[in-house]
Design a protein around this motif. Sequence first.
Motif, PDB file in Angstrom:
ATOM      1  N   ALA A  12       1.061  -0.693   0.039  1.00 29.08           N
ATOM      2  CA  ALA A  12      -0.344  -0.362   0.017  1.00 29.08           C
ATOM      3  C   ALA A  12       0.807   1.020   0.079  1.00 29.08           C
ATOM      4  O   ALA A  12       0.486   2.858  -0.531  1.00 29.08           O
ATOM      5  CB  ALA A  12      -0.489  -0.313   1.009  1.00 29.08           C
ATOM      6  N   GLY A  13       2.407   0.794   0.670  1.00 30.46           N
ATOM      7  CA  GLY A  13       3.055   2.237   0.505  1.00 30.46           C
ATOM      8  C   GLY A  13       2.699   3.098  -0.958  1.00 30.46           C
ATOM      9  O   GLY A  13       2.909   2.534  -1.694  1.00 30.46           O
ATOM     10  N   PHE A  14       3.249   4.037  -0.848  1.00 25.71           N
ATOM     11  CA  PHE A  14       3.439   5.661  -1.955  1.00 25.71           C
ATOM     12  C   PHE A  14       4.625   5.296  -2.367  1.00 25.71           C
ATOM     13  O   PHE A  14       4.711   5.767  -3.921  1.00 25.71           O
ATOM     14  CB  PHE A  14       2.621   6.535  -1.901  1.00 25.71           C
ATOM     15  CG  PHE A  14       1.652   7.183  -1.565  1.00 25.71           C
ATOM     16  CD1 PHE A  14       0.484   6.836  -2.580  1.00 25.71           C
ATOM     17  CD2 PHE A  14       0.921   7.048  -0.368  1.00 25.71           C
ATOM     18  CE1 PHE A  14      -1.028   7.033  -2.764  1.00 25.71           C
ATOM     19  CE2 PHE A  14      -0.962   6.887  -0.439  1.00 25.71           C
ATOM     20  CZ  PHE A  14      -0.942   7.462  -1.557  1.00 25.71           C
ATOM     21  N   GLY A  15       6.071   4.466  -1.985  1.00 22.35           N
ATOM     22  CA  GLY A  15       7.233   4.888  -2.605  1.00 22.35           C
ATOM     23  C   GLY A  15       7.605   5.556  -2.395  1.00 22.35           C
ATOM     24  O   GLY A  15       8.517   6.443  -3.758  1.00 22.35           O
ATOM     25  N   THR A  16       7.976   7.221  -1.606  1.00 19.24           N
ATOM     26  CA  THR A  16       8.498   7.696  -1.989  1.00 19.24           C
ATOM     27  C   THR A  16       9.789   8.139  -2.238  1.00 19.24           C
ATOM     28  O   THR A  16      10.195   9.335  -2.892  1.00 19.24           O
ATOM     29  CB  THR A  16       7.730   9.227  -0.673  1.00 19.24           C
ATOM     30  OG1 THR A  16       9.174   8.753   0.559  1.00 19.24           O
ATOM     31  CG2 THR A  16       6.364   9.228  -0.514  1.00 19.24           C
ATOM     32  N   ARG A  17      10.916   7.330  -1.360  1.00 16.87           N
ATOM     33  CA  ARG A  17      11.753   7.076  -1.600  1.00 16.87           C
ATOM     34  C   ARG A  17      12.129   7.518  -3.353  1.00 16.87           C
ATOM     35  O   ARG A  17      13.267   7.605  -3.732  1.00 16.87           O
ATOM     36  CB  ARG A  17      12.275   6.293  -1.179  1.00 16.87           C
ATOM     37  CG  ARG A  17      12.727   6.462   0.275  1.00 16.87           C
ATOM     38  CD  ARG A  17      13.635   5.413   1.549  1.00 16.87           C
ATOM     39  NE  ARG A  17      12.894   4.002   0.728  1.00 16.87           N
ATOM     40  CZ  ARG A  17      13.785   2.686   1.714  1.00 16.87           C
ATOM     41  NH1 ARG A  17      14.741   2.925   1.744  1.00 16.87           N
ATOM     42  NH2 ARG A  17      12.943   1.411   0.602  1.00 16.87           N
ATOM     43  N   MET A  18      10.933   6.590  -4.516  1.00 18.96           N
ATOM     44  CA  MET A  18      11.134   6.073  -5.570  1.00 18.96           C
ATOM     45  C   MET A  18      11.172   7.161  -6.396  1.00 18.96           C
ATOM     46  O   MET A  18      11.009   6.922  -7.679  1.00 18.96           O
ATOM     47  CB  MET A  18      11.095   4.695  -5.961  1.00 18.96           C
ATOM     48  CG  MET A  18      12.169   3.680  -4.494  1.00 18.96           C
ATOM     49  SD  MET A  18      13.539   4.000  -5.998  1.00 18.96           S
ATOM     50  CE  MET A  18      13.295   3.312  -7.535  1.00 18.96           C
ATOM     51  N   LEU A  19      10.713   8.234  -6.180  1.00 18.42           N
ATOM     52  CA  LEU A  19      10.401   9.373  -6.981  1.00 18.42           C
ATOM     53  C   LEU A  19      11.048  10.123  -8.069  1.00 18.42           C
ATOM     54  O   LEU A  19      12.144  10.261  -6.700  1.00 18.42           O
ATOM     55  CB  LEU A  19       8.851  10.399  -5.812  1.00 18.42           C
ATOM     56  CG  LEU A  19       7.700  10.101  -4.970  1.00 18.42           C
ATOM     57  CD1 LEU A  19       7.134  11.050  -4.047  1.00 18.42           C
ATOM     58  CD2 LEU A  19       6.738   9.962  -6.315  1.00 18.42           C
ATOM     59  N   LEU A  21       9.581   8.055 -10.610  1.00 21.83           N
ATOM     60  CA  LEU A  21       9.840   6.856 -11.009  1.00 21.83           C
ATOM     61  C   LEU A  21       8.336   5.863 -10.502  1.00 21.83           C
ATOM     62  O   LEU A  21       7.151   5.939 -11.464  1.00 21.83           O
ATOM     63  CB  LEU A  21      10.543   6.019 -11.116  1.00 21.83           C
ATOM     64  CG  LEU A  21      11.871   5.920 -11.625  1.00 21.83           C
ATOM     65  CD1 LEU A  21      12.622   5.395 -10.908  1.00 21.83           C
ATOM     66  CD2 LEU A  21      11.421   6.206 -13.266  1.00 21.83           C
ATOM     67  N   SER A  22       8.129   6.703  -9.641  1.00 23.30           N
ATOM     68  CA  SER A  22       6.495   5.736  -9.303  1.00 23.30           C
ATOM     69  C   SER A  22       5.102   6.754  -8.548  1.00 23.30           C
ATOM     70  O   SER A  22       4.392   6.091  -7.928  1.00 23.30           O
ATOM     71  CB  SER A  22       6.738   5.478  -7.047  1.00 23.30           C
ATOM     72  OG  SER A  22       7.049   6.714  -6.179  1.00 23.30           O
ATOM     73  N   LYS A  23       5.324   7.796  -9.504  1.00 16.52           N
ATOM     74  CA  LYS A  23       4.685   8.964  -9.022  1.00 16.52           C
ATOM     75  C   LYS A  23       3.128   8.216  -9.953  1.00 16.52           C
ATOM     76  O   LYS A  23       1.890   8.381  -9.446  1.00 16.52           O
ATOM     77  CB  LYS A  23       5.192   9.804  -9.926  1.00 16.52           C
ATOM     78  CG  LYS A  23       3.848  10.719  -9.935  1.00 16.52           C
ATOM     79  CD  LYS A  23       4.086  12.223 -10.705  1.00 16.52           C
ATOM     80  CE  LYS A  23       2.565  13.359 -10.770  1.00 16.52           C
ATOM     81  NZ  LYS A  23       3.127  14.959 -11.168  1.00 16.52           N
ATOM     82  N   SER A  24       2.949   7.618 -11.105  1.00 14.53           N
ATOM     83  CA  SER A  24       2.356   6.418 -11.536  1.00 14.53           C
ATOM     84  C   SER A  24       2.977   5.362 -11.620  1.00 14.53           C
ATOM     85  O   SER A  24       1.172   4.432 -11.933  1.00 14.53           O
ATOM     86  CB  SER A  24       2.123   7.307 -13.288  1.00 14.53           C
ATOM     87  OG  SER A  24       3.244   6.676 -13.910  1.00 14.53           O
ATOM     88  N   ALA A 272      15.448  -2.225  -2.919  1.00 14.57           N
ATOM     89  CA  ALA A 272      14.515  -2.548  -4.074  1.00 14.57           C
ATOM     90  C   ALA A 272      13.386  -0.705  -4.221  1.00 14.57           C
ATOM     91  O   ALA A 272      13.048  -0.501  -5.142  1.00 14.57           O
ATOM     92  CB  ALA A 272      13.604  -3.394  -5.142  1.00 14.57           C
ATOM     93  N   GLY A 273      13.443  -0.336  -3.285  1.00 12.65           N
ATOM     94  CA  GLY A 273      12.957   0.700  -2.306  1.00 12.65           C
ATOM     95  C   GLY A 273      13.833   1.967  -2.322  1.00 12.65           C
ATOM     96  O   GLY A 273      13.242   3.091  -1.965  1.00 12.65           O
ATOM     97  N   ASP A 274      15.087   1.868  -2.260  1.00 14.25           N
ATOM     98  CA  ASP A 274      15.399   3.128  -2.729  1.00 14.25           C
ATOM     99  C   ASP A 274      16.174   3.588  -3.510  1.00 14.25           C
ATOM    100  O   ASP A 274      16.707   2.359  -4.646  1.00 14.25           O
ATOM    101  CB  ASP A 274      16.729   3.004  -1.515  1.00 14.25           C
ATOM    102  CG  ASP A 274      17.939   3.681  -1.177  1.00 14.25           C
ATOM    103  OD1 ASP A 274      17.816   5.215  -0.872  1.00 14.25           O
ATOM    104  OD2 ASP A 274      18.684   3.524  -2.261  1.00 14.25           O
ATOM    105  N   MET A 275      16.544   4.807  -4.401  1.00 11.67           N
ATOM    106  CA  MET A 275      17.232   4.641  -5.764  1.00 11.67           C
ATOM    107  C   MET A 275      18.254   4.123  -5.859  1.00 11.67           C
ATOM    108  O   MET A 275      18.705   3.489  -7.098  1.00 11.67           O
ATOM    109  CB  MET A 275      16.833   6.476  -6.059  1.00 11.67           C
ATOM    110  CG  MET A 275      16.791   6.617  -7.236  1.00 11.67           C
ATOM    111  SD  MET A 275      15.343   5.619  -8.464  1.00 11.67           S
ATOM    112  CE  MET A 275      14.321   6.831  -8.317  1.00 11.67           C
ATOM    113  N   ARG A 276      19.611   4.715  -5.203  1.00  5.52           N
ATOM    114  CA  ARG A 276      20.575   4.119  -5.428  1.00  5.52           C
ATOM    115  C   ARG A 276      20.569   2.664  -5.397  1.00  5.52           C
ATOM    116  O   ARG A 276      21.409   1.854  -6.130  1.00  5.52           O
ATOM    117  CB  ARG A 276      21.609   4.723  -4.467  1.00  5.52           C
ATOM    118  CG  ARG A 276      22.497   4.233  -4.392  1.00  5.52           C
ATOM    119  CD  ARG A 276      23.800   5.085  -3.261  1.00  5.52           C
ATOM    120  NE  ARG A 276      25.157   4.426  -3.258  1.00  5.52           N
ATOM    121  CZ  ARG A 276      26.294   5.413  -4.166  1.00  5.52           C
ATOM    122  NH1 ARG A 276      25.956   6.599  -5.168  1.00  5.52           N
ATOM    123  NH2 ARG A 276      27.399   5.044  -4.607  1.00  5.52           N
TER     124      ARG A 276
END
Length: 294
Positions: A12-19, A21-24, A272-276
């Motif tokens: 359910a998380g929005f994945g803000t660390r991956m914005l 990319l995870s916006k849509s 896979a939830g952290d950009m680097r």
Amino acid sequence: MRKVKYAVLPVAGFGTRMLPLSKSVPKELLPLGNRPAIHYVVEEAIAAGIKHIVLVGHAQKSAIENYFDINAELDNQLRHKGKEALADSLNWLPEDVSISVIRQGTALGLGHAVLAARPIIGAHDFAVLLPDVVLDPFSGDMSADNLAFMIDAFATDGHSQILVETVADEDVHKYGIAQLSEDHSATSDMEDQAEANASFSVAGFVEKPNLADAPSRLAVVGRYVFSHHIFDYLANTTASVGGEIQLTDAIDALISEHGVSVTTMRGDSYDAGDMRSYMQAFIYFAEQQLAQGQ
């Protein structure tokens, strides 16, 4: 023997660390090589014997549900064009594995997400796999073996199991760190485990400690096998840090009455939830797949 057949994946998380990319696109569907991250996590669960997977989701992340569904129009088009093998590869879930979806509603933390699965799980024991933590699927059978070992260890002694791996000193402050019971106060042997999994009783966890205050270097990876009793503790856990229901608070209560063990991990894990970390993982997965002609 208590064989675990259910698994909960909180998505359910929005994945803000991956914005951005995870916006849509849900972070769980971002590719690692030629497959989305969650694909590997579900494969891992199935290989370990899981038969019923519960996705705890959000209204805006229905694309995850669609990924595991059959797209009849696409399937018909591919088969009409003679691409039978490709069509078959898209419908890869075994017939004896089912996937259910339940909405978390208000996002109140990981503990709340796990509790949301209770109407489906009921009195069954179950695993929890965090879908943004992907275990290396190219290291033989080790990724699936970790969860299988945890399930077997749980069946043997009834203690819930939490997967841990040894992290570098400079990374200790990023993780929940295990404090072993007095029977295993010396951690050097288990921290060096590499050839085989091992299970040790745990006294508790310290969340993101400074190195000087850390009871070990054993960090929680994102794989759990729980007795169904965890639901009772989650239901009675009040919101704490960030106004969220913390899974670690319920685990502490579970330890005191039922016992909990940690399992040392074999192989490597990728965040896979952290950009680097995600970019490094994508390159590694793509290289492995190209080398294998996938």
